[in-house]
Design a protein around this motif. Structure first.
Motif, mmCIF file in Angstrom:
data_model
loop_
_atom_site.group_PDB
_atom_site.id
_atom_site.type_symbol
_atom_site.label_atom_id
_atom_site.label_comp_id
_atom_site.label_asym_id
_atom_site.label_seq_id
_atom_site.Cartn_x
_atom_site.Cartn_y
_atom_site.Cartn_z
ATOM 1 N N GLU A 43 -50.678 31.653 -11.915
ATOM 2 C CA GLU A 43 -49.645 30.589 -12.227
ATOM 3 C C GLU A 43 -50.485 29.356 -13.198
ATOM 4 N N THR A 44 -51.672 28.671 -12.246
ATOM 5 C CA THR A 44 -52.783 28.169 -13.223
ATOM 6 C C THR A 44 -52.603 28.077 -14.821
ATOM 7 N N TYR A 45 -52.922 29.231 -15.246
ATOM 8 C CA TYR A 45 -53.088 29.758 -16.434
ATOM 9 C C TYR A 45 -51.528 29.880 -17.161
ATOM 10 N N GLU A 46 -50.174 30.005 -16.124
ATOM 11 C CA GLU A 46 -49.236 29.474 -17.059
ATOM 12 C C GLU A 46 -48.685 27.856 -17.346
ATOM 13 N N ARG A 47 -49.445 27.307 -15.834
ATOM 14 C CA ARG A 47 -48.904 26.086 -16.128
ATOM 15 C C ARG A 47 -49.589 24.935 -17.181
ATOM 16 N N SER A 48 -51.629 25.889 -18.254
ATOM 17 C CA SER A 48 -52.293 24.890 -18.848
ATOM 18 C C SER A 48 -51.046 25.768 -19.891
ATOM 19 N N LEU A 49 -50.908 26.769 -19.914
ATOM 20 C CA LEU A 49 -49.913 27.057 -21.696
ATOM 21 C C LEU A 49 -48.819 26.554 -22.164
ATOM 22 N N GLY A 50 -47.932 25.879 -20.854
ATOM 23 C CA GLY A 50 -46.735 25.405 -20.997
ATOM 24 C C GLY A 50 -47.027 24.020 -21.531
ATOM 25 N N LYS A 51 -48.348 23.306 -20.797
ATOM 26 C CA LYS A 51 -48.390 21.801 -20.765
ATOM 27 C C LYS A 51 -49.133 21.538 -22.367
ATOM 28 N N LEU A 52 -50.132 22.439 -22.968
ATOM 29 C CA LEU A 52 -50.220 23.269 -24.430
ATOM 30 C C LEU A 52 -48.867 22.499 -24.957
ATOM 31 N N GLU A 53 -48.097 23.565 -24.593
ATOM 32 C CA GLU A 53 -46.890 23.704 -25.695
ATOM 33 C C GLU A 53 -46.299 22.397 -25.802
ATOM 34 N N LEU A 54 -46.175 21.595 -24.605
ATOM 35 C CA LEU A 54 -45.481 20.704 -24.450
ATOM 36 C C LEU A 54 -46.212 19.391 -25.593
ATOM 37 N N TYR A 55 -47.621 19.540 -25.558
ATOM 38 C CA TYR A 55 -48.433 18.129 -26.503
ATOM 39 C C TYR A 55 -48.060 18.708 -27.338
#
Length: 88
Positions: A43-55
């Protein structure tokens, strides 16, 4: 404050898994006193990837604005998405 554990703690996988889910942040693992690994829940990994994609998308949009490219109308975009996904 980041959570830091020695590599020997990896022997207790259940505890490490529970800790990763509890803190919802990366867990830093040291070896001989130096940083060696990072462990996190999916979950933390996917959240981090989501933030990276958003940025990345925000940076792309800012570059498009800076270059004077034509922008899409937000209302039209959401209307098309709702139509595409069956929402009225």
């Amino acid at each position: 404050m980041p959570e830091i554990r020695p590599i020997k703690d990896l022997r207790n996988t259940t505890e490490i898994s529970e800790l990763c889910h509890q803190i919802k942040e990366p867990l830093f693992i040291t070896k001989n006193g130096y940083g060696d690994l990072v462990v996190m829940s999916i979950e933390t990994y996917e959240r981090s990837l989501g933030k990276l994609e958003l940025y990345q998308k925000l940076a792309e949009a800012e570059a498009q604005i800076k270059n004077g490219e034509e922008l899409l109308d937000g209302d039209e975009v959401f209307k098309d998405l709702k139509k595409k996904h069956g929402r009225k």
